[in-house]
Design a protein around this motif. Structure first.
Motif, short mmCIF file in Angstrom:
data_model
loop_
_atom_site.label_atom_id
_atom_site.label_comp_id
_atom_site.label_asym_id
_atom_site.label_seq_id
_atom_site.Cartn_x
_atom_site.Cartn_y
_atom_site.Cartn_z
N THR A 403 0.83 -1.21 0.00
CA THR A 403 0.00 0.00 0.00
C THR A 403 0.86 1.26 0.00
O THR A 403 0.58 2.22 -0.72
N MET A 497 -7.95 0.39 -5.73
CA MET A 497 -6.88 -0.09 -4.86
C MET A 497 -6.96 -1.59 -4.66
O MET A 497 -5.93 -2.28 -4.58
N LYS A 501 -3.76 -3.80 -5.66
CA LYS A 501 -3.09 -4.61 -4.64
C LYS A 501 -3.05 -6.08 -5.04
O LYS A 501 -2.02 -6.76 -4.91
#
Length: 542
Positions: A403, A497, A501
Protein backbone atom coordinates in the motif's frame (compact mmCIF):
# COMPACT_ATOMS: atom_id res chain seq x y z
CA UNK A 1 -41.55 49.38 -51.78
CA UNK A 2 -38.42 51.50 -51.38
CA UNK A 3 -39.35 52.13 -47.74
CA UNK A 4 -39.80 48.40 -47.15
CA UNK A 5 -36.42 47.77 -48.72
CA UNK A 6 -34.84 50.33 -46.43
CA UNK A 7 -36.42 48.63 -43.42
CA UNK A 8 -35.06 45.23 -44.52
CA UNK A 9 -31.59 46.65 -45.16
CA UNK A 10 -31.70 48.43 -41.82
CA UNK A 11 -32.78 45.27 -40.00
CA UNK A 12 -30.04 43.22 -41.62
CA UNK A 13 -27.50 45.90 -40.76
CA UNK A 14 -28.67 45.93 -37.14
CA UNK A 15 -28.40 42.13 -36.93
CA UNK A 16 -24.92 42.19 -38.46
CA UNK A 17 -23.79 44.92 -36.07
CA UNK A 18 -25.21 42.95 -33.13
CA UNK A 19 -23.46 39.74 -34.26
CA UNK A 20 -20.17 41.56 -34.77
CA UNK A 21 -20.54 43.13 -31.32
CA UNK A 22 -21.22 39.75 -29.64
CA UNK A 23 -18.24 38.20 -31.42
CA UNK A 24 -16.02 41.13 -30.41
CA UNK A 25 -17.14 40.79 -26.77
CA UNK A 26 -16.49 37.03 -26.68
CA UNK A 27 -13.12 36.95 -28.46
CA UNK A 28 -11.57 40.23 -27.28
CA UNK A 29 -13.39 42.40 -24.72
CA UNK A 30 -14.23 39.67 -22.19
CA UNK A 31 -10.80 37.91 -22.33
CA UNK A 32 -8.98 41.25 -21.94
CA UNK A 33 -11.25 42.23 -19.04
CA UNK A 34 -10.44 38.94 -17.21
CA UNK A 35 -6.76 39.44 -17.98
CA UNK A 36 -6.84 42.90 -16.37
CA UNK A 37 -8.68 41.55 -13.30
CA UNK A 38 -6.00 38.91 -12.76
CA UNK A 39 -3.10 41.28 -13.33
CA UNK A 40 -4.47 43.78 -10.82
CA UNK A 41 -4.19 41.08 -8.16
CA UNK A 42 -0.59 40.33 -9.04
CA UNK A 43 -1.35 37.08 -10.87
CA UNK A 44 0.94 36.67 -13.87
CA UNK A 45 0.34 34.72 -17.04
CA UNK A 46 0.80 34.59 -20.78
CA UNK A 47 -0.52 37.55 -22.81
CA UNK A 48 -3.84 36.92 -24.51
CA UNK A 49 -3.64 36.13 -28.23
CA UNK A 50 -6.76 36.56 -30.31
CA UNK A 51 -9.09 33.54 -30.45
CA UNK A 52 -6.54 30.73 -30.25
CA UNK A 53 -4.81 31.83 -27.05
CA UNK A 54 -1.94 29.44 -26.30
CA UNK A 55 -3.31 26.36 -28.10
CA UNK A 56 -0.62 26.47 -30.81
CA UNK A 57 2.23 26.96 -28.34
CA UNK A 58 0.84 24.23 -26.08
CA UNK A 59 0.67 21.74 -28.95
CA UNK A 60 4.19 22.62 -30.08
CA UNK A 61 5.55 22.23 -26.53
CA UNK A 62 3.92 18.80 -26.25
CA UNK A 63 5.28 17.67 -29.63
CA UNK A 64 8.76 18.83 -28.67
CA UNK A 65 8.61 17.08 -25.30
CA UNK A 66 7.48 13.84 -26.93
CA UNK A 67 10.24 13.95 -29.52
CA UNK A 68 12.86 12.66 -27.08
CA UNK A 69 12.98 10.39 -24.06
CA UNK A 70 14.41 11.11 -20.63
CA UNK A 71 16.73 9.04 -18.45
CA UNK A 72 15.17 7.15 -15.59
CA UNK A 73 17.01 8.05 -12.41
CA UNK A 74 16.46 8.61 -8.72
CA UNK A 75 15.04 12.04 -9.59
CA UNK A 76 11.56 11.58 -11.05
CA UNK A 77 10.99 15.20 -12.04
CA UNK A 78 8.72 14.49 -15.02
CA UNK A 79 6.54 17.60 -15.26
CA UNK A 80 8.60 19.20 -18.04
CA UNK A 81 7.86 16.19 -20.24
CA UNK A 82 4.37 15.15 -19.13
CA UNK A 83 2.79 18.62 -19.01
CA UNK A 84 5.36 20.84 -20.74
CA UNK A 85 3.36 24.01 -21.38
CA UNK A 86 1.85 24.12 -17.89
CA UNK A 87 5.28 23.48 -16.41
CA UNK A 88 6.90 26.16 -18.58
CA UNK A 89 4.19 28.72 -17.72
CA UNK A 90 4.48 28.07 -13.98
CA UNK A 91 8.27 28.36 -14.11
CA UNK A 92 8.10 31.66 -15.99
CA UNK A 93 5.12 33.35 -14.36
CA UNK A 94 4.56 31.49 -11.07
CA UNK A 95 6.03 33.97 -8.56
CA UNK A 96 3.28 36.51 -7.80
CA UNK A 97 3.78 40.16 -6.94
CA UNK A 98 0.93 39.92 -4.45
CA UNK A 99 -2.25 38.04 -3.69
CA UNK A 100 -2.19 34.29 -3.06
CA UNK A 101 0.85 32.63 -1.68
CA UNK A 102 2.10 35.51 0.47
CA UNK A 103 2.17 33.18 3.45
CA UNK A 104 4.14 29.96 3.58
CA UNK A 105 2.33 26.72 2.88
CA UNK A 106 2.42 23.79 5.34
CA UNK A 107 5.68 21.92 4.93
CA UNK A 108 6.32 18.18 4.98
CA UNK A 109 9.92 17.64 5.97
CA UNK A 110 12.35 15.57 3.94
CA UNK A 111 15.93 15.41 2.71
CA UNK A 112 17.64 14.89 -0.62
CA UNK A 113 17.88 16.41 -4.08
CA UNK A 114 14.89 17.50 -6.16
CA UNK A 115 14.01 18.97 -9.53
CA UNK A 116 11.97 21.99 -10.57
CA UNK A 117 9.26 23.10 -8.18
CA UNK A 118 6.80 25.93 -7.67
CA UNK A 119 7.94 29.01 -5.79
CA UNK A 120 6.21 28.99 -2.37
CA UNK A 121 5.59 32.74 -2.72
CA UNK A 122 3.42 32.39 -5.81
CA UNK A 123 1.46 29.30 -6.79
CA UNK A 124 -1.12 30.85 -9.09
CA UNK A 125 -0.62 31.60 -12.76
CA UNK A 126 -2.54 31.29 -16.02
CA UNK A 127 -2.41 30.67 -19.74
CA UNK A 128 -5.08 30.77 -22.43
CA UNK A 129 -7.19 27.80 -23.55
CA UNK A 130 -8.57 29.62 -26.56
CA UNK A 131 -10.53 32.65 -25.30
CA UNK A 132 -10.69 31.35 -21.72
CA UNK A 133 -7.93 31.83 -19.15
CA UNK A 134 -6.95 28.58 -17.46
CA UNK A 135 -5.74 29.48 -14.00
CA UNK A 136 -3.25 26.99 -12.59
CA UNK A 137 -3.79 26.78 -8.83
CA UNK A 138 -1.24 25.03 -6.64
CA UNK A 139 -1.73 27.12 -3.49
CA UNK A 140 -2.88 24.97 -0.57
CA UNK A 141 -5.44 27.43 0.78
CA UNK A 142 -7.04 27.83 -2.64
CA UNK A 143 -6.94 24.10 -3.37
CA UNK A 144 -8.75 23.39 -0.11
CA UNK A 145 -11.41 26.01 -0.87
CA UNK A 146 -12.03 24.58 -4.32
CA UNK A 147 -11.87 20.85 -3.58
CA UNK A 148 -13.85 21.00 -0.33
CA UNK A 149 -16.61 23.22 -1.74
CA UNK A 150 -20.05 21.59 -1.28
CA UNK A 151 -22.15 24.32 -2.87
CA UNK A 152 -21.36 23.53 -6.48
CA UNK A 153 -19.50 26.82 -6.94
CA UNK A 154 -16.70 25.10 -8.87
CA UNK A 155 -18.47 22.75 -11.30
CA UNK A 156 -16.81 20.48 -13.81
CA UNK A 157 -16.24 22.44 -17.03
CA UNK A 158 -18.76 22.41 -19.86
CA UNK A 159 -16.68 20.49 -22.36
CA UNK A 160 -16.77 20.60 -26.12
CA UNK A 161 -20.04 18.80 -27.06
CA UNK A 162 -18.04 16.41 -29.23
CA UNK A 163 -15.89 15.30 -26.28
CA UNK A 164 -19.09 14.56 -24.34
CA UNK A 165 -19.55 11.68 -26.74
CA UNK A 166 -16.62 10.09 -24.88
CA UNK A 167 -16.79 11.31 -21.28
CA UNK A 168 -20.18 11.60 -19.61
CA UNK A 169 -21.74 10.25 -16.44
CA UNK A 170 -21.56 10.91 -12.72
CA UNK A 171 -18.01 12.35 -12.70
CA UNK A 172 -18.95 15.10 -15.17
CA UNK A 173 -22.20 16.23 -13.55
CA UNK A 174 -22.83 19.10 -11.17
CA UNK A 175 -25.47 20.19 -8.68
CA UNK A 176 -28.56 18.11 -7.94
CA UNK A 177 -27.94 15.64 -10.76
CA UNK A 178 -24.48 14.86 -9.40
CA UNK A 179 -25.85 14.42 -5.86
CA UNK A 180 -28.64 12.10 -7.04
CA UNK A 181 -26.34 9.93 -9.15
CA UNK A 182 -23.81 9.70 -6.33
CA UNK A 183 -26.54 8.46 -3.97
CA UNK A 184 -27.60 5.79 -6.48
CA UNK A 185 -24.12 4.67 -7.54
CA UNK A 186 -22.34 4.68 -4.16
CA UNK A 187 -23.90 1.42 -2.88
CA UNK A 188 -22.22 -0.47 -5.75
CA UNK A 189 -18.80 0.34 -4.21
CA UNK A 190 -19.59 -0.55 -0.61
CA UNK A 191 -17.27 -2.93 1.21
CA UNK A 192 -19.58 -5.94 0.89
CA UNK A 193 -20.00 -5.36 -2.86
CA UNK A 194 -16.24 -5.22 -3.36
CA UNK A 195 -15.97 -8.53 -1.59
CA UNK A 196 -18.33 -10.02 -4.19
CA UNK A 197 -16.13 -8.65 -7.00
CA UNK A 198 -12.92 -10.04 -5.49
CA UNK A 199 -13.28 -13.46 -7.13
CA UNK A 200 -13.75 -11.96 -10.60
CA UNK A 201 -10.68 -9.74 -10.15
CA UNK A 202 -8.67 -12.70 -8.87
CA UNK A 203 -9.76 -14.78 -11.87
CA UNK A 204 -8.62 -12.12 -14.33
CA UNK A 205 -5.24 -11.78 -12.59
CA UNK A 206 -4.81 -15.58 -12.61
CA UNK A 207 -5.51 -15.66 -16.35
CA UNK A 208 -2.83 -13.02 -16.93
CA UNK A 209 -0.28 -14.93 -14.81
CA UNK A 210 -1.00 -18.14 -16.72
CA UNK A 211 -0.62 -16.31 -20.02
CA UNK A 212 2.75 -14.93 -18.93
CA UNK A 213 3.93 -18.34 -17.75
CA UNK A 214 3.39 -19.69 -21.26
CA UNK A 215 5.88 -17.11 -22.52
CA UNK A 216 8.72 -18.70 -20.55
CA UNK A 217 11.66 -19.85 -22.57
CA UNK A 218 14.19 -22.48 -21.58
CA UNK A 219 16.03 -20.02 -19.34
CA UNK A 220 12.76 -19.17 -17.54
CA UNK A 221 12.93 -15.47 -18.43
CA UNK A 222 10.97 -13.41 -20.93
CA UNK A 223 10.25 -9.81 -21.88
CA UNK A 224 6.81 -8.17 -21.83
CA UNK A 225 5.55 -4.68 -22.57
CA UNK A 226 3.35 -4.43 -19.49
CA UNK A 227 1.37 -1.36 -20.63
CA UNK A 228 -0.81 -3.23 -23.17
CA UNK A 229 -0.88 -6.24 -20.83
CA UNK A 230 -2.35 -4.18 -18.02
CA UNK A 231 -4.78 -2.53 -20.41
CA UNK A 232 -6.00 -6.01 -21.27
CA UNK A 233 -6.10 -7.04 -17.61
CA UNK A 234 -8.09 -4.03 -16.42
CA UNK A 235 -10.33 -4.34 -19.48
CA UNK A 236 -11.09 -7.93 -18.55
CA UNK A 237 -11.72 -6.95 -14.92
CA UNK A 238 -14.08 -4.07 -15.73
CA UNK A 239 -15.93 -6.30 -18.21
CA UNK A 240 -16.42 -9.02 -15.59
CA UNK A 241 -17.10 -6.85 -12.56
CA UNK A 242 -19.03 -4.30 -14.59
CA UNK A 243 -21.07 -6.46 -16.93
CA UNK A 244 -20.47 -10.12 -16.17
CA UNK A 245 -18.63 -10.67 -19.46
CA UNK A 246 -14.91 -10.72 -20.26
CA UNK A 247 -12.40 -8.77 -22.31
CA UNK A 248 -12.90 -10.86 -25.43
CA UNK A 249 -16.68 -10.36 -25.27
CA UNK A 250 -16.19 -6.66 -24.71
CA UNK A 251 -13.36 -6.24 -27.22
CA UNK A 252 -15.49 -4.22 -29.64
CA UNK A 253 -16.57 -1.87 -26.84
CA UNK A 254 -12.93 -1.20 -25.96
CA UNK A 255 -12.10 -0.64 -29.62
CA UNK A 256 -14.93 1.90 -29.80
CA UNK A 257 -13.73 3.75 -26.69
CA UNK A 258 -10.11 3.74 -27.87
CA UNK A 259 -11.04 5.31 -31.20
CA UNK A 260 -13.41 7.76 -29.48
CA UNK A 261 -10.67 8.82 -27.06
CA UNK A 262 -8.20 9.39 -29.92
CA UNK A 263 -10.74 11.55 -31.75
CA UNK A 264 -11.69 13.39 -28.54
CA UNK A 265 -8.04 14.29 -27.90
CA UNK A 266 -7.95 15.94 -31.32
CA UNK A 267 -10.91 18.11 -30.34
CA UNK A 268 -9.21 19.09 -27.05
CA UNK A 269 -6.37 20.60 -29.09
CA UNK A 270 -8.55 22.87 -31.21
CA UNK A 271 -10.74 25.91 -30.55
CA UNK A 272 -14.39 24.95 -30.16
CA UNK A 273 -16.72 26.85 -32.45
CA UNK A 274 -20.41 26.86 -31.35
CA UNK A 275 -22.50 24.79 -33.73
CA UNK A 276 -19.47 23.00 -35.15
CA UNK A 277 -20.76 19.64 -33.93
CA UNK A 278 -23.62 19.88 -36.45
CA UNK A 279 -21.24 20.15 -39.41
CA UNK A 280 -20.94 16.65 -40.94
CA UNK A 281 -17.15 16.53 -41.06
CA UNK A 282 -15.43 13.17 -41.23
CA UNK A 283 -14.43 13.34 -37.55
CA UNK A 284 -17.84 14.49 -36.33
CA UNK A 285 -19.64 11.80 -38.27
CA UNK A 286 -17.27 9.08 -37.08
CA UNK A 287 -17.56 10.10 -33.41
CA UNK A 288 -21.36 10.08 -33.53
CA UNK A 289 -21.39 6.70 -35.26
CA UNK A 290 -19.06 5.18 -32.65
CA UNK A 291 -21.07 6.65 -29.78
CA UNK A 292 -24.29 5.19 -31.18
CA UNK A 293 -22.65 1.78 -31.56
CA UNK A 294 -21.53 1.92 -27.93
CA UNK A 295 -25.02 2.84 -26.73
CA UNK A 296 -26.58 0.03 -28.76
CA UNK A 297 -24.13 -2.48 -27.21
CA UNK A 298 -24.87 -1.36 -23.65
CA UNK A 299 -28.61 -1.23 -24.34
CA UNK A 300 -28.44 -4.86 -25.43
CA UNK A 301 -26.80 -5.76 -22.10
CA UNK A 302 -29.44 -3.83 -20.16
CA UNK A 303 -32.31 -5.50 -22.05
CA UNK A 304 -30.93 -8.90 -21.08
CA UNK A 305 -31.25 -7.92 -17.40
CA UNK A 306 -34.95 -7.00 -17.56
CA UNK A 307 -36.85 -9.13 -15.07
CA UNK A 308 -33.67 -10.69 -13.68
CA UNK A 309 -32.19 -10.38 -10.22
CA UNK A 310 -28.50 -10.12 -10.97
CA UNK A 311 -26.49 -7.86 -8.68
CA UNK A 312 -23.05 -9.44 -8.72
CA UNK A 313 -21.66 -6.91 -11.22
CA UNK A 314 -21.75 -3.12 -11.38
CA UNK A 315 -24.49 -2.97 -14.00
CA UNK A 316 -26.74 -5.26 -11.96
CA UNK A 317 -25.99 -3.34 -8.77
CA UNK A 318 -26.66 -0.06 -10.53
CA UNK A 319 -30.03 -1.26 -11.87
CA UNK A 320 -30.95 -2.60 -8.43
CA UNK A 321 -29.89 0.59 -6.63
CA UNK A 322 -31.77 2.73 -9.15
CA UNK A 323 -34.91 0.64 -8.59
CA UNK A 324 -34.56 1.00 -4.80
CA UNK A 325 -34.16 4.75 -5.18
CA UNK A 326 -37.35 4.94 -7.28
CA UNK A 327 -39.25 2.96 -4.65
CA UNK A 328 -37.94 5.21 -1.89
CA UNK A 329 -39.04 8.30 -3.81
CA UNK A 330 -42.26 6.54 -4.84
CA UNK A 331 -41.74 7.55 -8.47
CA UNK A 332 -40.31 5.77 -11.51
CA UNK A 333 -39.16 9.15 -12.78
CA UNK A 334 -37.11 9.86 -9.66
CA UNK A 335 -34.09 7.73 -10.49
CA UNK A 336 -31.80 7.58 -13.49
CA UNK A 337 -33.10 7.28 -17.02
CA UNK A 338 -31.88 4.59 -19.41
CA UNK A 339 -29.73 7.24 -21.06
CA UNK A 340 -28.22 8.09 -17.66
CA UNK A 341 -27.47 4.42 -16.98
CA UNK A 342 -25.76 4.02 -20.36
CA UNK A 343 -23.65 7.11 -19.62
CA UNK A 344 -22.63 5.61 -16.26
CA UNK A 345 -21.68 2.38 -18.01
CA UNK A 346 -19.42 4.33 -20.34
CA UNK A 347 -17.82 5.98 -17.33
CA UNK A 348 -17.29 2.54 -15.72
CA UNK A 349 -15.38 1.42 -18.79
CA UNK A 350 -13.22 4.55 -19.07
CA UNK A 351 -12.53 5.26 -15.38
CA UNK A 352 -11.98 1.60 -14.53
CA UNK A 353 -9.66 0.89 -17.41
CA UNK A 354 -6.76 3.20 -18.29
CA UNK A 355 -6.31 4.82 -14.87
CA UNK A 356 -5.65 1.53 -13.08
CA UNK A 357 -3.52 0.34 -16.02
CA UNK A 358 -1.39 3.45 -15.55
CA UNK A 359 -0.99 2.81 -11.82
CA UNK A 360 0.01 -0.83 -12.38
CA UNK A 361 2.44 0.04 -15.18
CA UNK A 362 4.36 2.66 -13.22
CA UNK A 363 4.35 0.43 -10.13
CA UNK A 364 6.09 -2.40 -12.01
CA UNK A 365 8.50 0.06 -13.66
CA UNK A 366 9.51 1.55 -10.31
CA UNK A 367 9.77 -1.81 -8.55
CA UNK A 368 12.01 -2.89 -11.43
CA UNK A 369 14.24 0.14 -10.89
CA UNK A 370 14.24 -0.23 -7.10
CA UNK A 371 14.87 -3.97 -6.47
CA UNK A 372 15.17 -3.36 -2.72
CA UNK A 373 11.52 -2.26 -2.60
CA UNK A 374 10.51 -5.14 -4.84
CA UNK A 375 12.17 -7.55 -2.40
CA UNK A 376 10.51 -5.91 0.63
CA UNK A 377 7.10 -6.07 -1.02
CA UNK A 378 7.56 -9.72 -2.02
CA UNK A 379 8.64 -10.66 1.50
CA UNK A 380 5.50 -9.03 2.86
CA UNK A 381 3.24 -10.82 0.36
CA UNK A 382 4.86 -14.16 1.16
CA UNK A 383 4.47 -13.54 4.88
CA UNK A 384 0.82 -12.45 4.63
CA UNK A 385 -0.17 -15.30 2.36
CA UNK A 386 2.08 -17.92 3.98
CA UNK A 387 4.03 -18.80 0.86
CA UNK A 388 1.14 -19.69 -1.39
CA UNK A 389 -1.89 -20.05 0.85
CA UNK A 390 -5.15 -18.86 -0.65
CA UNK A 391 -5.33 -15.20 -1.52
CA UNK A 392 -8.40 -13.66 0.07
CA UNK A 393 -10.04 -10.26 0.31
CA UNK A 394 -9.40 -9.61 4.01
CA UNK A 395 -5.71 -10.46 3.79
CA UNK A 396 -5.10 -7.67 1.29
CA UNK A 397 -5.67 -5.15 4.09
CA UNK A 398 -2.50 -6.45 5.76
CA UNK A 399 -0.28 -5.49 2.80
CA UNK A 400 1.11 -2.33 4.39
CA UNK A 401 4.32 -2.12 2.33
CA UNK A 402 2.46 -2.76 -0.94
CA UNK A 403 0.00 0.00 0.00
CA UNK A 404 2.87 2.39 0.80
CA UNK A 405 4.41 1.62 -2.60
CA UNK A 406 1.15 2.19 -4.48
CA UNK A 407 0.59 5.50 -2.70
CA UNK A 408 4.10 6.71 -3.52
CA UNK A 409 3.74 5.61 -7.15
CA UNK A 410 0.58 7.72 -7.40
CA UNK A 411 2.42 10.64 -5.85
CA UNK A 412 5.34 10.52 -8.28
CA UNK A 413 3.43 9.25 -11.36
CA UNK A 414 -0.26 10.10 -10.78
CA UNK A 415 -2.51 8.47 -13.42
CA UNK A 416 -4.41 11.76 -13.89
CA UNK A 417 -2.12 14.79 -13.78
CA UNK A 418 -4.61 17.68 -13.96
CA UNK A 419 -8.18 18.31 -12.77
CA UNK A 420 -10.36 21.02 -14.31
CA UNK A 421 -13.06 23.13 -12.69
CA UNK A 422 -15.03 26.23 -13.71
CA UNK A 423 -15.80 29.46 -11.93
CA UNK A 424 -19.31 30.25 -13.14
CA UNK A 425 -19.50 33.40 -11.02
CA UNK A 426 -17.01 35.78 -9.45
CA UNK A 427 -15.59 33.96 -6.43
CA UNK A 428 -13.17 34.80 -3.64
CA UNK A 429 -10.77 31.87 -3.27
CA UNK A 430 -7.99 32.19 -0.74
CA UNK A 431 -6.59 35.67 -1.34
CA UNK A 432 -7.60 35.82 -5.01
CA UNK A 433 -10.90 36.87 -6.56
CA UNK A 434 -11.49 34.67 -9.60
CA UNK A 435 -13.46 36.29 -12.43
CA UNK A 436 -16.62 34.60 -13.65
CA UNK A 437 -16.05 32.33 -16.64
CA UNK A 438 -12.46 31.29 -15.97
CA UNK A 439 -11.29 27.70 -16.04
CA UNK A 440 -9.35 26.40 -13.04
CA UNK A 441 -6.58 23.84 -13.48
CA UNK A 442 -5.61 21.84 -10.38
CA UNK A 443 -2.17 20.42 -11.28
CA UNK A 444 -1.98 17.12 -9.39
CA UNK A 445 1.49 16.37 -10.79
CA UNK A 446 2.98 19.75 -9.82
CA UNK A 447 1.49 19.65 -6.31
CA UNK A 448 2.76 16.09 -5.81
CA UNK A 449 6.24 17.34 -6.77
CA UNK A 450 6.15 20.56 -4.74
CA UNK A 451 9.34 20.82 -2.70
CA UNK A 452 7.78 23.24 -0.22
CA UNK A 453 5.18 20.61 0.66
CA UNK A 454 7.16 17.38 0.45
CA UNK A 455 10.74 18.37 1.23
CA UNK A 456 14.03 18.38 -0.66
CA UNK A 457 13.63 14.72 -1.63
CA UNK A 458 10.33 15.46 -3.41
CA UNK A 459 11.43 13.89 -6.72
CA UNK A 460 12.75 10.72 -5.13
CA UNK A 461 10.78 7.47 -4.83
CA UNK A 462 10.42 6.96 -1.07
CA UNK A 463 7.39 4.82 -0.09
CA UNK A 464 8.29 5.28 3.58
CA UNK A 465 6.61 8.69 3.35
CA UNK A 466 3.33 6.80 3.67
CA UNK A 467 4.34 4.48 6.52
CA UNK A 468 1.82 6.23 8.78
CA UNK A 469 -0.87 6.44 6.13
CA UNK A 470 -1.95 9.20 3.74
CA UNK A 471 -3.40 11.50 6.42
CA UNK A 472 -0.19 11.46 8.42
CA UNK A 473 1.97 12.03 5.31
CA UNK A 474 -0.08 15.05 4.22
CA UNK A 475 -1.14 16.58 7.55
CA UNK A 476 -4.68 16.33 6.14
CA UNK A 477 -3.86 18.95 3.50
CA UNK A 478 -4.80 18.66 -0.22
CA UNK A 479 -1.20 18.13 -1.27
CA UNK A 480 -1.91 14.54 -2.38
CA UNK A 481 -5.03 13.89 -4.44
CA UNK A 482 -4.60 11.19 -7.10
CA UNK A 483 -8.29 10.32 -6.56
CA UNK A 484 -9.26 14.00 -6.22
CA UNK A 485 -10.13 15.26 -2.70
CA UNK A 486 -13.15 16.32 -0.69
CA UNK A 487 -16.79 15.64 -1.59
CA UNK A 488 -15.92 14.96 -5.25
CA UNK A 489 -13.26 12.38 -4.42
CA UNK A 490 -13.26 9.33 -6.69
CA UNK A 491 -16.14 7.03 -5.76
CA UNK A 492 -14.23 4.02 -7.12
CA UNK A 493 -11.03 4.55 -5.09
CA UNK A 494 -11.43 1.39 -2.99
CA UNK A 495 -12.24 -0.63 -6.12
CA UNK A 496 -9.08 0.62 -7.88
CA UNK A 497 -6.88 -0.09 -4.86
CA UNK A 498 -8.33 -3.59 -4.49
CA UNK A 499 -7.55 -4.28 -8.14
CA UNK A 500 -4.02 -2.87 -7.91
CA UNK A 501 -3.09 -4.61 -4.64
CA UNK A 502 -4.26 -8.00 -5.87
CA UNK A 503 -2.52 -7.71 -9.26
CA UNK A 504 0.78 -6.57 -7.71
CA UNK A 505 0.64 -9.27 -5.03
CA UNK A 506 0.09 -12.05 -7.58
CA UNK A 507 2.89 -10.79 -9.82
CA UNK A 508 5.29 -10.65 -6.84
CA UNK A 509 4.35 -14.20 -5.82
CA UNK A 510 5.17 -15.58 -9.25
CA UNK A 511 7.96 -13.47 -10.75
CA UNK A 512 10.94 -11.29 -10.11
CA UNK A 513 11.47 -8.58 -12.70
CA UNK A 514 13.76 -5.84 -13.92
CA UNK A 515 13.80 -3.15 -16.60
CA UNK A 516 14.55 -4.54 -20.04
CA UNK A 517 17.59 -3.11 -21.88
CA UNK A 518 15.03 -1.94 -24.47
CA UNK A 519 13.06 0.11 -21.93
CA UNK A 520 12.75 3.80 -22.85
CA UNK A 521 11.59 6.18 -20.12
CA UNK A 522 9.03 8.51 -21.69
CA UNK A 523 6.13 9.48 -19.38
CA UNK A 524 3.41 11.13 -21.48
CA UNK A 525 -0.15 12.19 -20.84
CA UNK A 526 -3.38 12.23 -22.82
CA UNK A 527 -6.30 11.04 -20.72
CA UNK A 528 -3.86 9.35 -18.31
CA UNK A 529 -0.11 9.28 -17.66
CA UNK A 530 1.29 6.45 -19.78
CA UNK A 531 4.65 5.24 -21.17
CA UNK A 532 4.93 6.69 -24.67
CA UNK A 533 7.20 3.89 -25.90
CA UNK A 534 5.73 1.14 -23.77
CA UNK A 535 7.11 -0.39 -20.57
CA UNK A 536 9.34 -3.33 -21.46
CA UNK A 537 10.12 -5.50 -18.44
CA UNK A 538 12.16 -8.70 -18.16
CA UNK A 539 10.47 -11.31 -15.94
CA UNK A 540 12.00 -14.36 -14.22
CA UNK A 541 9.79 -17.19 -12.96
CA UNK A 542 10.21 -17.85 -9.25
Amino acid sequence: MVELGNIVVGSISYVLIFVVYKVWVSIWWRPKKMERQLKRQGVKGTPYKLLHGDLKESSEALAQACSSAMPISHSHSIAARAMPYVHRTVQKYGPCTGGAGSESSPRITGQGQGGDYLCPAGKVTYFWAGVTPRIIVADQEMLKDILSNKSGDFPKPDTNPLTKLLVTGFATYNGEKWAKHKKIIQPAFHFDKLKVMFHSIHGSCSDMIKRWEKLEESNASFEIDVWPEFLKLTGDIISKTGFGSNFEDGRRIFQILKELSDLAIQTFQSVYIPGFKFIPTKRNTRMKKLEKEFRDSIMEKINKRVGQSHNEDLLGMLLESNSEFQKLENSKNAGMTITDIIDECKLFYIAGHETTSSLLTWTIVLLSYYPEWQARARDEVLQVFNSGSKLDFDALNHLKIVTMILNEVMRVYPPVILLLRNSHKEMRVGKITLPAGVQIGLPILLVHHDRELWGDDVDEFKPERFAGGVSNATNNQPCYFPFSWGPRGCIGQSYAMLEAKLAVAMILLNFSFELSPTYVHAPSSTLVLYPQHGAHITFHKL
